[in-house]
Structures are given as structure tokens and as C-alpha cells.
Design a protein around this motif. Structure first.
Motif, PDB file in Angstrom:
ATOM      1  N   ASN A 120      10.432 -12.691  47.572  1.00 23.98           N
ATOM      2  CA  ASN A 120      11.037 -12.543  48.888  1.00 23.98           C
ATOM      3  C   ASN A 120      11.848 -13.773  49.276  1.00 23.98           C
ATOM      4  O   ASN A 120      12.879 -13.663  49.936  1.00 23.98           O
ATOM      5  N   GLN A 121      11.382 -14.938  48.830  1.00 25.35           N
ATOM      6  CA  GLN A 121      12.144 -16.162  49.082  1.00 25.35           C
ATOM      7  C   GLN A 121      13.448 -16.159  48.285  1.00 25.35           C
ATOM      8  O   GLN A 121      14.511 -16.527  48.793  1.00 25.35           O
ATOM      9  N   ARG A 122      13.381 -15.700  47.032  1.00 25.05           N
ATOM     10  CA  ARG A 122      14.583 -15.656  46.191  1.00 25.05           C
ATOM     11  C   ARG A 122      15.628 -14.692  46.741  1.00 25.05           C
ATOM     12  O   ARG A 122      16.828 -14.878  46.518  1.00 25.05           O
ATOM     13  N   THR A 181      17.362 -17.245  48.982  1.00 26.96           N
ATOM     14  CA  THR A 181      17.909 -18.453  48.353  1.00 26.96           C
ATOM     15  C   THR A 181      18.817 -18.148  47.167  1.00 26.96           C
ATOM     16  O   THR A 181      19.753 -18.906  46.894  1.00 26.96           O
ATOM     17  N   ARG A 227      13.207 -15.917  57.576  1.00 25.22           N
ATOM     18  CA  ARG A 227      13.762 -16.972  56.720  1.00 25.22           C
ATOM     19  C   ARG A 227      15.268 -17.096  56.924  1.00 25.22           C
ATOM     20  O   ARG A 227      15.814 -18.204  56.956  1.00 25.22           O
TER      21      ARG A 227
END
Length: 221
Positions: free
Chosen positions: A122-124, A127, A166
Motif C-alpha cells: 500500500n505504501q508502494r 511512493t 498517505r
């Protein structure tokens, strides 16, 4: 839709109508639904996308969409030096008839696996996905871009909320995800507007989250 003042005059090939965007979303959602039976546990992003692109091309042929081409792993080159550098490879690229002949004109679709409880994936999504459009690495000067989220683990609502948080924390409240009427074959759809690079140009990203739960195991691989 009009060209932004920061774009060169005479680039109508960067423009996309709402109907054209809707056609792309329809092909993406139906493509994932058609390919879902081929997805296997632990399948990586590239393999999922290959199946989806093949299904999209079959659908395009069935629908007689001769004004559209679908390509993938589209290389973006930095031609500003004697040894061109590959800046990146967009997962899916679509071009409508009015964009043919202009190599910088396309609708880029970046595909990322996400899932409930999959913090790294989910972060990728932000980012290594959203940020490539924001930086201008993908879709430089474009009005539109698309993020396609392969949801490996349900439910999807919480993971979308986390991605939204985010994005807002990284790019500001103006970048928040706004809910859209979902496609029948999607889990949810959203849109966010982000400033691209240092020029102040704004790109609108459509976020489409689709069910890919058959490729769920070993998601962090």
C-alpha cells in the motif's frame, strides 16, 4: 477540457474527453474481470498486468474500437544527453486516434498490488506509483493519468483510506481522493488532483481499485 497555460500551444494531443477516459476505465475493469480466472496465488504485478492487457486487447477487438491502441511496458527516455537514459516503464499505455504521431501524448496506467493489511504494498502504491506522476516521470504535462490497484486482500475500504491519508500527508489536503461512481466491475473509484513537478501544472489521477483476490498469497514478494 482546455490546455493549461504552462503547456506549449498546439498540443491538443494531450487532451482527453470524459468519454475517452470512461472507455479506458471500462476496458481496464472488464479486462481484470476477464483475466481473474488466470490469476494464481503469489502472482507478481507484471504477470497480472500481462494477462489484463491481453484481455483488454481482446475486448477492444470485440468492441470494434479502431480509434485506440493499447501497449505496455512503455519506455520513457531522457533524450537530453548523448546517451539516452530510460526514466521508467509505464505498465499500460493507451493512445487515441488524435494522439497518434505524438510520442509524448498518451494515457498512462500504472498498476500496483494492494491489500488489506499489506502495508508495504500500500505504501508502494503511493511512493512508486502516484509519485511517478507527481514528479513528471510519467505523464509530464498531461491532464490525466490512471492508477490501477489490484486488491489482493479484502476488504478494500480501509486500505483506500490508508492510501488517501498517505497521499494527503505527502502532497497536501488538495490532493485528497474524491469518490467517484464506481464501474460495475470495480471495487471503488476515486480521483485526485496533484501539482506536477515545479511548474504548477495539475494532473488529475483516476484511481481504480479492482478485485484480484485470486493472486493473494505471498503478496509481499
Amino acid at each position: 477540457m482546455h490546455l493549461s497555460p504552462d503547456l506549449p500551444v498546439g498540443r491538443p494531443s494531450f487532451e482527453l474527453s470524459e468519454d475517452e477516459l470512461a472507455t479506458v476505465v471500462d476496458l481496464l475493469c472488464q479486462g481484470v474481470a476477464a483475466a481473474k480466472s488466470l490469476l494464481t496465488s503469489g502472482m507478481l504485478e507484471v504477470s497480472i498486468t500481462i494477462h489484463v492487457k491481453k484481455a483488454m486487447r481482446r475486448l477492444k477487438k470485440e468492441l470494434g474500437l479502431s480509434n485506440l491502441e493499447i501497449t505496455g511496458e512503455f519506455e520513457l527516455l531522457d533524450l537530453g544527453n548523448n546517451d539516452p537514459e530510460v526514466l521508467g516503464r509505464i505498465d499500460i499505455v493507451l493512445r487515441f486516434l488524435h494522439q497518434f504521431g505524438d510520442e509524448e501524448a498518451y494515457l498512462g496506467v500504472e498498476c500496483k498490488r494492494v491489500g488489506a493489511g499489506e502495508a508495504v504494498l500500500n505504501q508502494r502504491y503511493v511512493t512508486q506509483g502516484v509519485n511517478r506522476f507527481v514528479s513528471g516521470q510519467y505523464g509530464a504535462g498531461h491532464h490525466r493519468g490512471v492508477m490501477l490497484g489490484y486488491v489482493l486482500k479484502l476488504p478494500s475500504a480501509a486500505l483506500v483510506e490508508g492510501i488517501d491519508a498517505r497521499i494527503r500527508a505527502t502532497y497536501g489536503e488538495d490532493a485528497k481522493l474524491v469518490g467517484l461512481e464506481p464501474h460495475a466491475a470495480s471495487l471503488s473509484m476515486h480521483e485526485g488532483s496533484l501539482s506536477q513537478g515545479t511548474s504548477g501544472h495539475v494532473i488529475r489521477l483516476t484511481h481504480v481499485f479492482v478485485d484480484a483476490t485470486q493472486a493473494a498469497a505471498a503478496a509481499s514478494g
